[in-house]
Design a protein around this motif. Structure first.
Motif, PDB file in Angstrom:
ATOM      1  N   SER A  70       0.854  -1.178   0.000  1.00 10.67           N
ATOM      2  CA  SER A  70       0.000   0.000   0.000  1.00 10.67           C
ATOM      3  C   SER A  70       0.893   1.231   0.000  1.00 10.67           C
ATOM      4  O   SER A  70       1.840   1.318   0.787  1.00 10.67           O
ATOM      5  CB  SER A  70      -0.881  -0.031   1.253  1.00 10.67           C
ATOM      6  OG  SER A  70      -1.693   1.100   1.338  1.00 10.67           O
ATOM      7  N   VAL A  82      -4.271   6.666  -2.324  1.00  9.03           N
ATOM      8  CA  VAL A  82      -3.587   5.506  -1.768  1.00  9.03           C
ATOM      9  C   VAL A  82      -3.876   4.348  -2.703  1.00  9.03           C
ATOM     10  O   VAL A  82      -5.041   4.029  -2.978  1.00  9.03           O
ATOM     11  CB  VAL A  82      -4.060   5.182  -0.340  1.00  9.03           C
ATOM     12  CG1 VAL A  82      -3.438   3.877   0.149  1.00  9.03           C
ATOM     13  CG2 VAL A  82      -3.718   6.319   0.613  1.00  9.03           C
ATOM     14  N   HIS A 100       4.846   7.733  -0.491  1.00  9.37           N
ATOM     15  CA  HIS A 100       5.124   7.289   0.876  1.00  9.37           C
ATOM     16  C   HIS A 100       4.587   5.871   1.014  1.00  9.37           C
ATOM     17  O   HIS A 100       3.359   5.661   0.955  1.00  9.37           O
ATOM     18  CB  HIS A 100       4.474   8.216   1.898  1.00  9.37           C
ATOM     19  CG  HIS A 100       4.732   7.804   3.296  1.00  9.37           C
ATOM     20  ND1 HIS A 100       3.764   7.834   4.259  1.00  9.37           N
ATOM     21  CD2 HIS A 100       5.843   7.334   3.913  1.00  9.37           C
ATOM     22  CE1 HIS A 100       4.268   7.397   5.401  1.00  9.37           C
ATOM     23  NE2 HIS A 100       5.524   7.086   5.211  1.00  9.37           N
ATOM     24  N   ILE A 102       3.251   2.869   2.740  1.00 10.92           N
ATOM     25  CA  ILE A 102       2.567   2.574   3.999  1.00 10.92           C
ATOM     26  C   ILE A 102       3.011   1.197   4.498  1.00 10.92           C
ATOM     27  O   ILE A 102       3.226   1.003   5.692  1.00 10.92           O
ATOM     28  CB  ILE A 102       1.044   2.653   3.801  1.00 10.92           C
ATOM     29  CG1 ILE A 102       0.657   4.077   3.372  1.00 10.92           C
ATOM     30  CG2 ILE A 102       0.300   2.223   5.075  1.00 10.92           C
ATOM     31  CD1 ILE A 102      -0.736   4.209   2.803  1.00 10.92           C
ATOM     32  N   THR A 103       3.139   0.260   3.568  1.00  9.25           N
ATOM     33  CA  THR A 103       3.667  -1.077   3.848  1.00  9.25           C
ATOM     34  C   THR A 103       4.772  -1.346   2.832  1.00  9.25           C
ATOM     35  O   THR A 103       5.016  -0.514   1.946  1.00  9.25           O
ATOM     36  CB  THR A 103       2.569  -2.158   3.706  1.00  9.25           C
ATOM     37  OG1 THR A 103       2.156  -2.202   2.332  1.00  9.25           O
ATOM     38  CG2 THR A 103       1.373  -1.874   4.603  1.00  9.25           C
TER      39      THR A 103
END
Length: 154
Positions: A70, A82, A100, A102-103
């Motif tokens: 993600s 996202v 960025h 997230i995971t």
């Protein structure tokens, strides 16, 4: 009445400022795998969770696939979104992104070309980028882009 002054910066100036800020943080290895088929260059990048990065400006339209993870993406074309795997999208010409993870993320791009020299492919698909803003701020000439991932800063 209060007057508010807004320092209007272009998208590229904002992304340049972000790159300067990121260049002063510890760097993360971003493993890149290059694959070639007849008429196609396939580039896969692994982005660890928590990593922030920017992309180069793309000259061409091409598909991309997020096969794992993600990631938050901001660009003029996409706005702020996202993307979660599995996801397939299209990069439009003149796209430059702030990202960025997230995971942990695996992001793969596909480029139509008969070329197999990655440096030459970069010339075909990416706008030239002047990274002097990073050099001036950090004193380091950092390799950025499709052919290099940043070394760990220890």
């Amino acid at each position: 009445m209060n007057d508010i002054t807004i320092n209007a910066q272009s998208k590229d100036e904002l992304l340049d400022d972000l790159e300067v800020a990121l260049a002063q943080l510890p760097r993360v290895e971003l493993p890149v795998t290059h694959r070639f088929t007849k008429g196609m260059y396939i580039r896969e990048i692994q982005i660890p969770a928590g990593t922030m990065l920017t992309s180069m400006t793309h000259k061409t339209q091409h598909p991309f696939v997020i096969s794992k993870g993600s990631i938050m993406v901001t660009s003029d074309n996409e706005g702020g979104v996202v993307y979660e795997a599995p996801y397939t999208g299209i990069t439009e010409p003149n796209t430059r992104r702030a990202l960025h993870a997230i995971t942990d993320v695996v992001w793969t791009t596909f480029h139509v070309t008969d070329e197999t020299d990655v440096e030459k492919i970069c010339d075909q698909i990416l706008e030239p980028q002047d990274n002097n803003h990073i050099l001036e701020a950090t004193g380091e000439d950092l390799a950025c882009g499709y052919t290099h991932s940043l070394p760990n800063k220890d």
